[in-house]
Scaffold this active site. Structure first.
Site, short mmCIF file in Angstrom:
data_model
loop_
_atom_site.label_atom_id
_atom_site.label_comp_id
_atom_site.label_asym_id
_atom_site.label_seq_id
_atom_site.Cartn_x
_atom_site.Cartn_y
_atom_site.Cartn_z
CE LYS A 22 5.85 -1.18 -13.11
NZ LYS A 22 6.51 -1.85 -11.98
CG ASN A 23 3.22 -2.46 -10.23
OD1 ASN A 23 4.20 -2.79 -10.91
ND2 ASN A 23 3.20 -1.35 -9.51
CB CYS A 116 15.74 -0.25 -5.61
SG CYS A 116 14.42 0.46 -6.59
NE ARG A 121 11.25 -1.74 -4.11
CZ ARG A 121 10.71 -1.79 -5.34
NH1 ARG A 121 11.38 -1.27 -6.36
NH2 ARG A 121 9.54 -2.35 -5.53
CG ASP A 305 4.08 2.92 -7.29
OD1 ASP A 305 3.64 1.80 -7.59
OD2 ASP A 305 5.12 3.10 -6.61
NE ARG A 397 12.11 -1.24 -15.19
CZ ARG A 397 12.44 -1.52 -13.93
NH1 ARG A 397 13.33 -0.79 -13.31
NH2 ARG A 397 11.84 -2.51 -13.30
C1 EPZ Z 1 5.23 -3.01 -5.16
O1 EPZ Z 1 6.61 -3.16 -4.84
C2 EPZ Z 1 5.20 -2.29 -6.52
N1 EPZ Z 1 5.88 -3.11 -7.50
C3 EPZ Z 1 5.88 -0.93 -6.39
O2 EPZ Z 1 5.73 -0.25 -7.63
C4 EPZ Z 1 5.18 -0.11 -5.32
O3 EPZ Z 1 5.88 1.08 -5.13
C5 EPZ Z 1 5.14 -0.90 -4.00
O4 EPZ Z 1 4.55 -2.20 -4.19
C6 EPZ Z 1 4.34 -0.19 -2.93
O5 EPZ Z 1 3.07 0.08 -3.35
C7 EPZ Z 1 5.22 -4.17 -8.05
O6 EPZ Z 1 4.08 -4.48 -7.75
C8 EPZ Z 1 5.96 -4.96 -9.08
P1 EPZ Z 1 6.34 -3.59 -0.95
P2 EPZ Z 1 7.05 -4.11 -3.62
O7 EPZ Z 1 6.94 -4.94 -0.68
O8 EPZ Z 1 6.13 -5.25 -3.51
C9 EPZ Z 1 9.10 -2.98 2.89
C10 EPZ Z 1 6.40 0.99 -9.51
O9 EPZ Z 1 6.81 2.17 -9.62
N2 EPZ Z 1 9.41 -4.42 2.77
O10 EPZ Z 1 4.88 -3.46 -0.85
O11 EPZ Z 1 8.49 -4.38 -3.80
C11 EPZ Z 1 9.65 -2.15 1.73
O12 EPZ Z 1 10.97 -1.79 1.91
C12 EPZ Z 1 6.92 0.12 -8.36
O13 EPZ Z 1 5.57 0.48 -10.27
C13 EPZ Z 1 10.17 -5.03 3.74
O14 EPZ Z 1 10.64 -4.39 4.69
O15 EPZ Z 1 6.85 -3.12 -2.39
C14 EPZ Z 1 8.68 -0.97 1.73
O16 EPZ Z 1 9.09 -0.04 2.67
C15 EPZ Z 1 7.98 0.77 -7.57
N3 EPZ Z 1 10.45 -6.36 3.62
C16 EPZ Z 1 7.36 -1.60 2.15
O17 EPZ Z 1 7.68 -2.84 2.77
C17 EPZ Z 1 9.96 -7.13 2.59
O18 EPZ Z 1 10.23 -8.32 2.51
C18 EPZ Z 1 6.39 -1.86 1.01
O19 EPZ Z 1 7.08 -2.52 -0.02
C19 EPZ Z 1 9.17 -6.49 1.62
C20 EPZ Z 1 8.89 -5.13 1.73
#
Ligand code: EPZ
Length: 418
Positions: A22-23, A116, A121, A305, A397
């Site tokens: 998915k990701n 979320c 996020r 995850d 999903r």
């Molecule tokens: C990706 O989400 C995945 N989703 C998530 O999978 C996964 O949990 C996550 O990466 C972490 O591995 C997809 O790839 C579609 P991040 P993403 O930006 O990119 C902070 C699932 O279950 N952050 O790497 O949204 C954030 O709050 C889903 O399949 C900021 O502060 O996650 C978090 O603490 C859920 N500012 C950390 O970084 C930003 O602009 C990592 O989040 C962006 C992120």
């Protein structure tokens, strides 16, 4: 609305084919915005999120067709640059159109992703990156608006490792003037899968998979043909936990051992036997369930995850386990539901203390998000008696017919109307 019903305690045995990730497929679909023509992908999972991204691309003007794992996206007709709240609120990953739409049209209006279930996020790093590439950013009525005649390459230092942030900046900078360097970039295999596909389309990306990614801007990308989406390492991990929890002997076909190092390492510590076999990975649960401690980290660390699924396993393991969630500190909505089944779990800030119990008992429970629902399915397989999981749409999903795959290896699992 469907619910899942599980009669627990049944032996599992056999082979399961792991679906595409998915990701990975979501950013791959967004990348077609950067081309004009027919793009085709294979090993595409049949997921609600894939349908949502297809709906968004169709709304922008693309023609999208999906049939038995094959996806065709004709991006010639893309002529709109607005991603509405109605769609973005159902799937945060819609934010992945921000970079490519700004690159293609010099402007876009994308709904700000809302709250979320798994916690805070923000998307500040995505906006910071686009500003560094020369785009104006305006927040208006819950929408992010970008404006940039032409994006120009630059150095983007991420304050935090962000997966979709890294992907969005790769998508925004492949057609930009000059060179872009992403510092503290995410190293997840899905980032590498996107870079591989973009390079096949004519991009010049080096360093994907490391924390420094260099993108030399090019003038044009060509549509991609028959790109095979990488296997889903989180689906793989979820089924590995099922095998260990139920002392089963499973072969996971189309599963990439290399992408699951941290999960495999922890499961071997628990007591599993995991080996590479032709075309996949063999997982043997030995009945030994030793409690282990887990800290979630960016790749190659232990994936957030998989945290919920490991919590279910730790709830029936021998001893005490401390789980430390560093990525989404509040990502524990599954803990309350596991407690309803008899688990002994205490939440302390962003950590959970899990004391193993002899067994879980079936109960009506509620899914709150994608990975929480997977942890509840595992709990239902383990538990004595019947478990009803409500709001199973969360599972659909991100898992391609997980219930059917489990049924095929011996689980007593079926759907009923809620
Ligand atoms: C990706 O989400 C995945 N989703 C998530 O999978 C996964 O949990 C996550 O990466 C972490 O591995 C997809 O790839 C579609 P991040 P993403 O930006 O990119 C902070 C699932 O279950 N952050 O790497 O949204 C954030 O709050 C889903 O399949 C900021 O502060 O996650 C978090 O603490 C859920 N500012 C950390 O970084 C930003 O602009 C990592 O989040 C962006 C992120």
């Amino acid at each position: 609305m469907d619910k899942l019903v599980i009669e627990g305690g049944n032996k599992l045995k056999g082979e399961v084919v792991i679906s595409g990730a998915k990701n990975s497929v979501l950013p791959l679909m967004a990348s077609t915005i950067l081309t004009s023509g027919v793009n085709t992908f294979t090993n595409v999972p049949d997921l609600a999120d894939v349908r949502t991204m297809a709906e968004l691309l169709t709304m922008l003007g693309a023609k999208v067709e999906y049939h038995k794992g094959k996806l065709e996206i004709d991006s010639t007709g893309i002529n709109k640059w607005i991603a509405p709240y109605e769609l973005v609120r159902t799937m945060r990953a819609s934010v992945l159109v921000l970079g490519p739409l700004t690159a293609r049209f010099g402007k876009t209006r994308v709904s700000f992703p809302g709250g979320c279930a798994i916690g805070e996020r923000p998307v500040d790093q995505h906006l910071k990156g686009l500003e560094i590439l020369g785009s104006k950013i305006i927040i208006d009525e819950g929408y992010i608006e970008t404006k940039a005649k032409k994006l120009s390459g630059n150095i983007i230092p991420f304050d935090i490792s962000t997966v979709t942030g890294t992907e969005n900046m790769m998508l925004a900078s492949v057609l930009a003037d000059g060179e872009t360097i992403l510092l503290n970039a995410a190293c997840e295999p899905e980032v590498t899968d996107l870079a591989n596909a973009l390079n096949k389309m004519g991009a010049k990306i080096t360093g994907a998979g490391t924390d420094i990614i260099t993108i030399k801007g090019v003038s044009k990308l060509k549509p991609i043909k028959n790109y095979k989406v990488m296997p889903d390492r989180i689906e793989s991990g979820t089924l590995m936990v099922a095998a260990v929890a139920l002392s089963a002997d499973l072969v996971l076909k189309n599963c990439a051992f290399e992408n699951s190092g941290a999960v495999i390492g922890k499961l071997i510590e628990v007591g599993a036997e995991i080996t590479k076999v032709k075309g996949g990975v063999r997982v043997k649960g030995t009945g030994k369930l030793k409690s282990v401690d887990i800290t979630t980290l960016p790749y190659p660390g232990f994936p957030t995850d998989m945290q919920a699924q490991l919590m279910t396993l730790m709830s029936i393991s021998r001893g005490l386990s401390i789980i430390n969630e560093t990525i989404f500190p509040q990502r524990y909505l599954h803990a309350g539901e596991l407690r309803r089944m008899g688990a002994d779990i205490k939440l302390v800030g962003s950590s959970a203390v899990v004391r193993g119990v002899d067994g879980l008992s079936g109960a009506p429970i509620m899914a709150s998000d994608l990975r929480a629902s997977a942890s509840l399915v595992l709990a239902g397989l383990i538990a004595n008696g019947r478990t009803d999981i409500l709001r199973v749409y969360h599972l659909d999903r991100g898992y391609d017919r997980l219930d059917k795959k489990l049924e095929q290896i011996g689980a007593k699992i079926w759907r009923e109307k809620e």
